[in-house]
Design an enzyme around this catalytic site. Sequence first.
Site, short mmCIF file in Angstrom:
data_model
loop_
_atom_site.label_atom_id
_atom_site.label_comp_id
_atom_site.label_asym_id
_atom_site.label_seq_id
_atom_site.Cartn_x
_atom_site.Cartn_y
_atom_site.Cartn_z
CD GLU A 34 48.84 33.34 44.44
OE1 GLU A 34 49.26 33.20 43.26
OE2 GLU A 34 49.41 32.88 45.42
CE LYS A 69 45.55 31.18 34.02
NZ LYS A 69 46.66 31.61 33.26
CG ASP A 117 46.87 37.07 29.74
OD1 ASP A 117 47.55 36.03 29.54
OD2 ASP A 117 46.02 37.49 28.92
CE1 TYR A 127 53.38 31.85 38.96
CE2 TYR A 127 52.66 34.05 38.34
CZ TYR A 127 53.10 32.79 37.99
OH TYR A 127 53.26 32.46 36.68
CE LYS A 140 42.60 30.83 30.52
NZ LYS A 140 43.35 30.14 29.45
CB CYS A 143 35.43 46.42 -6.95
SG CYS A 143 36.85 47.14 -6.11
CB CYS A 158 38.04 49.32 -9.85
SG CYS A 158 37.74 47.55 -9.71
CB CYS A 175 37.81 43.37 -6.69
SG CYS A 175 38.22 44.30 -8.18
CB CYS A 216 41.17 46.89 -8.60
SG CYS A 216 40.48 47.46 -7.06
S1 IVH Z 1 50.99 29.18 39.98
C1 IVH Z 1 52.91 24.77 39.17
N1 IVH Z 1 49.97 31.53 40.12
O1 IVH Z 1 49.30 30.88 34.44
C2 IVH Z 1 52.26 25.95 38.52
N2 IVH Z 1 50.48 30.71 37.97
O2 IVH Z 1 47.82 29.09 32.68
C3 IVH Z 1 52.35 27.13 39.37
N3 IVH Z 1 50.02 32.32 36.15
O3 IVH Z 1 51.76 28.41 34.19
C4 IVH Z 1 51.74 28.30 38.72
N4 IVH Z 1 49.29 33.95 37.42
O4 IVH Z 1 52.48 30.98 34.03
C5 IVH Z 1 50.43 30.60 39.29
N5 IVH Z 1 49.08 33.65 40.46
C6 IVH Z 1 49.54 32.72 39.63
C7 IVH Z 1 49.60 32.90 38.24
C8 IVH Z 1 50.07 31.87 37.43
C9 IVH Z 1 49.57 33.58 36.18
C10 IVH Z 1 50.40 31.62 34.91
C11 IVH Z 1 51.54 30.66 35.03
C12 IVH Z 1 50.90 29.35 34.75
C13 IVH Z 1 49.81 29.74 33.81
C14 IVH Z 1 48.76 28.68 33.61
#
Ligand code: IVH
Length: 713
Positions: free
Chosen positions: A130, A132, A134, A242, A329, A423, A426, A441, A447
Amino acid sequence: MENDKIKARIDELRAEIEENNRRYYIENSPVISDFDYDRMMNELISLEKAHPEFITPDSPTQKVGSDLESPHTGAGAKPSSPADRKHEFEQFPHKYPMLSLGNTYDIPEVEAFAERAVKGLGTAFTFCCELKFDGTAICLTYRNGKLARALTRGDGAIGDDVTANVRHISNIPQTLSGSGYPEEFEIRGEIYMPYKAFDKLNEERLRDEDQPFANPRNAASGSLKLINPEEVAHRGLECTLYHMLGENLPFQTHDQALKAAAGWGLPVSDKRRICRDISEIEEYINYWDTARKALPFATDGIVIKINELPCQKELGYTAKFPRWAVAYKFKAEDAVTKVLSIDYQVGRTGAVTPVANLEPVLLSGTTVKRATLHNREQMLQLDIRVGDYVHVEKGGEIIPKITSVELDKRGNDTVMPVFPDRCPDCGTPLVRDEGEAKYFCPNSDGCPTQIKGKLVHFISRKAMNVIAGDATIDQLFSLGYVRTPADFYDLTMAELLTLEGWKERSAKRFLDSLEASKKAGFEHVLFALGIRYVGETTAKSLAKHFRDIDALMAADRDTLLSVDDIGEVIADSITDWFSRPEHLREIERLRAAGLKFSMEDMQKQASSALEGLTIVISGNFSVSRDEIKEMITAHGGRNSSSVSGRTSFLLAGEKPGPEKIRKAENLGIDIIDEARFRAMIADSARGPEPQDDGIGPAVPDQKEKNPVQLTLF
Ligand code: IVH
């Protein structure tokens, strides 16, 4: 390394990680990149692995970073004392611990994760990959198809109840559609702010002269913790879910659970993919490493999960992470662009910062035109020239930084930049203190840029809170009306009316605001003086410790060093500031104007009108919420964050939280407005002669806010 040195390094890393956790999770204003943070964490993990004798349960390797603003007393408990809590949210225990994810930047580590799972499980299984997202983690509970509660991750065991706010996030259903959902279940996910909403919000904040958010994640997490739920509705937050949890859920796989959730109207991403082996996982990673740049929201990696729920159960959890998932990441996004010129900007304290003007380039959803070069050393290290192609990256800070120069692309027409020795404003020769990276400065009182910067700082909201913008300061300065803060208090209506565009109404409002500023507490005045390194917190510690300016002025270096949080650099800066006769003259003028230079001055104003009362506040007031809280304490009352049987009354401003109102009504607790509250304390503070209540500045115009300090961007 010897054991002592290892222990010292472990302590150092723990302190740095904790500090960065606070900035990231609580202040929503990180100062380092995720990559640098993860590097520190990994160093700590390896040191603790090699020296398990140094592992302690409170090490950041053993717990998730907490977004709670105050400590709690343990699982299932409410915070130790409601009065300790700075925030508005009730806290509740999580039914299932809310953990984080182990993460890596290396494909071989993802391979190792997959191999461990194969070895550990001994049965056929698949991976669910999936995006991730942010943002900031959220846990929703649905009961009988209705949204019952939304908790933040908190410290993993207890979260802040942000249900009222979450109800204003448009893609989170209050009621589920379809059928077949369990009577009660939890579904976890991420609240995030799409780039478009983020840009709009930051534009507004800049227009209002509020500090912009560093990135969409911080904006999402700051917005989720807003006090006023209706305000949340305007922030354009979105949610993606998720992870479903509950007793006896009727699913065999994670993917089935998410499909069902989508069928009930819950927001679930359709970008996930079932992968059978590491090569399919790598394919997914490689695809999204590029494709994510076109997404309308921020992602910082890929999450790889074991899809079969019995397998997840078998692998279980460590104290911090599931063993059935890992995050890969992405490295911070980077862009290449051309340096058009370099400016040298002088700040309020005289520090000179080189700033590169760049050919505009798109980076993480926003167009970057400028990047900081920090200081002369950094410029030399990069070996940067005007005309060079450079790599720009967004770290934790809002201002992008130049990480390297593409030397291969350097043409013959590049120009070596010359760091000024005078500066740029000045003309005073610049100086550099020993051990300092920055040039300064030294003409701090002559100044123009520094003078204007100090005036802007003096009137800023956290200092004297006077309603005026940069343009007003420019006008007053260029006409020679104001050179030092004390000059503000000598301004007359006649002088202000000579300013271009000023009418009697605006002049009166400005003068009223100056008058009201005289009621600001000693710690605000101390902060307003703009002594180098004396920020808001240090000013508070100094005011609390010395009680008045005379005691502070009389303090020598050693006395200053005995105060909490005051180190050598701050102590030297304070003694240096007070050693200058012009500063002593300025203090006398400000004192004569009526500003508060002692804590006693402040207490004289207070009364015991609220003695023994426990007051909960909610909504927006004509002054900041902190000021209202100060007023409560100054008049003997106690501020509490949640309505309970012990609450004396609910002080409701504009748009109070509906949950609090409902709770107060149910418990038969009085709800009073700001006017009545002010009357209560004014009656008691006044005595026989009618006069102002003496606490808190006059009602400012909500639309016109004073600026933050002069900023580089
Ligand atoms: S699963 C038991 N799935 O990223 C933990 N987390 O850096 C289950 N996050 O704590 C988390 N996208 O807040 C999961 N597709 C995704 C995610 C995701 C973002 C976040 C989540 C997690 C953090 C870790």
